[in-house]
Motif scaffolding. Structure first.
Motif, PDB file in Angstrom:
ATOM      1  N   LYS A 228       0.833  -1.195   0.000  1.00  0.00           N
ATOM      2  CA  LYS A 228       0.000   0.000   0.000  1.00  0.00           C
ATOM      3  C   LYS A 228       0.871   1.250   0.000  1.00  0.00           C
ATOM      4  CE  LYS A 228      -4.069  -1.899   2.365  1.00  0.00           C
ATOM      5  NZ  LYS A 228      -4.993  -1.745   3.515  1.00  0.00           N
ATOM      6  N   LYS A 284      -8.325   5.490  -5.753  1.00  0.00           N
ATOM      7  CA  LYS A 284      -7.481   4.319  -5.510  1.00  0.00           C
ATOM      8  C   LYS A 284      -7.091   3.730  -6.860  1.00  0.00           C
ATOM      9  CE  LYS A 284      -7.558  -0.274  -3.295  1.00  0.00           C
ATOM     10  NZ  LYS A 284      -8.412  -1.233  -2.514  1.00  0.00           N
ATOM     11  N   HIS A 291      -1.185  -1.133  -4.318  1.00  0.00           N
ATOM     12  CA  HIS A 291      -2.419  -0.359  -4.272  1.00  0.00           C
ATOM     13  C   HIS A 291      -2.021   1.069  -3.915  1.00  0.00           C
ATOM     14  CE1 HIS A 291      -5.228  -4.044  -3.452  1.00  0.00           C
ATOM     15  NE2 HIS A 291      -4.618  -4.091  -4.618  1.00  0.00           N
ATOM     16  N   TYR A 293      -3.081   4.856  -3.124  1.00  0.00           N
ATOM     17  CA  TYR A 293      -4.140   5.752  -2.683  1.00  0.00           C
ATOM     18  C   TYR A 293      -3.663   7.178  -2.983  1.00  0.00           C
ATOM     19  CZ  TYR A 293      -5.772   1.559  -0.293  1.00  0.00           C
ATOM     20  OH  TYR A 293      -6.204   0.276  -0.024  1.00  0.00           O
TER      21      TYR A 293
END
Length: 334
Positions: A228, A284, A291, A293
Motif C-alpha cells: 500500500k 485508488k 495499491h 491511494y
C-alpha cells in the motif's frame, strides 16, 4: 497428442478473430503487437497497435523517435517499461542489425526486453520456425487438458509446460498452432466458467465439466504481497503556468510526468499542504503488486514550503506523457 493438435487447429480455422497482426509476416509489426498485448486486452490494444504503425510504419522511425513521444503514444496502456523497452529494442535493431529484424530465435531472444515467449512468437509468426509459445492461455489449456498440477510460477513447472508445448508444435505449421492454442485460451477455455459443452476438446480433457479442477488449474504457488502506498499531489498554477515534475528512479511510471508529489505512510494531508492547499480529489489505483491511494490538493497560494517547483505553460500540458492517475484527475476537472 496428434488429436489435440488437429482439433485445436481445426477449431482455430473456424473461429479465429480477424486481427491485423495475423495477416502480416512483418516481424516488426508482429513484435509490436506482442508487446502491446502483454497485460492488455485485444480490444484495448488494437487501437494502440494501429496508432503505432501509423506514426512509426518502419522500425527505424520508432528507433529515431524521442522517448517522450513514444511514452505519450503509449499513454493509458500502463506497464510503461514495455514502451521504454520497445523504444530501446528498436534502437538496438537499428544500430546492430541495420534496421532489419533478426531472423533466428537465438538472435531475437538476445534483444532487450524480449523473453522466451515473445521470441517464440516472432520466430513462428514471422519466420515459420517451430518454437512453441507459452503464455497464460497456454498454461491454462495444457494444465486443464493434461491434468497438470505443477505450479506454473516454479522452475520445474515452467520446464514441464515448455517441454510439453515444444513436443506438440508441428514443424509443418508452427505459426498456425501457436495462434490456435492462444486463441483457444482467449475465447474458449477462458479463466472463469468455460463452456465445456461446446468445447472440441472436452471428450479427452482431464478437467472437463469439473468446476473444482477448472478453478484449480493452472496452479500457482502463492501470491505476491500487495504494497500500500499513499501519494499526495499538489496542483499549483500561476500566471497560466502549472507545476510539473518528471518521475525518476526505478519505480512505477518512470520518466512520466505528474504534479509535485509527497509520498507518506498514511492518508493524512502532509503538513506542507495544510495551510495553503485543499483536498479536491482522491482515488485508488490498483497495480499488480501495489495499491496506490492518491490525493490531489489544489494550492491557494503561489508557493509551498519544501518544494522546488518547476513550471510549464499550461497549454503545453497535453504534450507531456502522464500516467493514469494524472489522467483521472484531469478528467475530473473538466
Amino acid at each position: 497428442m496428434a488429436d489435440f493438435v488437429l482439433l485445436i487447429s481445426d477449431w482455430y480455422r473456424l473461429n479465429a478473430r480477424e486481427l491485423p497482426w495475423r495477416s502480416t509476416k512483418n516481424p516488426y509489426f508482429i513484435w509490436l503487437s506482442e508487446v502491446i498485448l502483454q497485460q492488455t486486452r485485444v480490444d484495448q490494444g488494437l487501437n494502440y497497435y494501429l496508432k503505432f504503425i501509423e506514426n512509426y510504419p518502419v522500425l527505424n522511425h520508432l528507433a529515431d523517435a524521442d522517448e517522450a513521444s513514444v511514452l505519450k503514444l503509449w499513454q493509458g496502456l500502463g506497464y510503461y517499461s514495455r514502451a521504454r523497452n520497445l523504444h530501446k529494442t528498436a534502437q538496438q535493431v537499428r544500430d546492430e542489425y541495420q534496421g532489419e529484424f533478426p531472423k533466428t530465435y537465438q538472435e531475437i531472444i538476445q534483444l532487450k526486453g524480449i523473453g522466451p515467449y515473445t521470441a517464440a512468437a516472432i520466430s513462428s509468426f514471422a519466420f515459420d520456425l517451430p518454437h512453441a509459445v507459452v503464455d497464460g492461455n497456454v498454461y491454462r489449456i495444457l494444465s486443464r487438458y493434461y491434468g497438470i498440477d505443477e505450479a506454473i510460477d516454479s522452475g520445474p513447472g515452467k520446464k514441464i509446460f515448455q517441454e510439453l508445448a515444444d513436443s506438440l508444435i508441428p514443424e509443418s505449421a508452427p505459426a498456425l498452432f501457436n495462434q490456435a492454442i492462444m486463441e483457444f485460451g482467449a475465447i474458449q477455455c477462458v479463466p472463469n466458467n468455460p463452456d465445456c459443452g461446446s468445447c472440441v476438446l472436452s471428450a479427452s480433457c482431464a478437467s472437463a465439466f469439473n468446476p473444482e479442477l477448472i478453478k484449480k488449474r493452472p496452479f500457482k504457488k502463492g501470491k505476491t504481497k500487495v504494497r500500500k502506498r499513499y501519494f499526495h499531489y499538489l496542483h499549483l498554477e500561476k500566471d497560466q503556468q502549472i507545476a510539473l515534475d518528471q518521475r525518476t528512479g526505478k519505480d512505477v511510471w518512470e520518466k512520466l510526468y505528474e504534479f509535485p508529489l509527497i509520498e507518506s505512510d498514511d492518508d493524512l494531508a502532509p503538513s506542507a499542504f495544510k495551510d495553503s492547499a485543499h483536498l479536491c480529489y482522491q482515488t485508488k489505483h490498483i497495480l499488480s503488486h501495489q495499491h496506490i491511494y492518491a490525493y490531489f490538493y489544489k494550492s491557494t497560494g503561489a508557493e509551498i514550503e519544501g518544494f522546488e517547483l518547476k513550471f510549464i505553460d499550461k497549454k503545453d500540458l497535453p504534450d507531456y506523457p502522464i500516467h493514469r492517475l494524472m489522467e483521472k484527475y484531469l478528467e475530473s476537472e473538466e
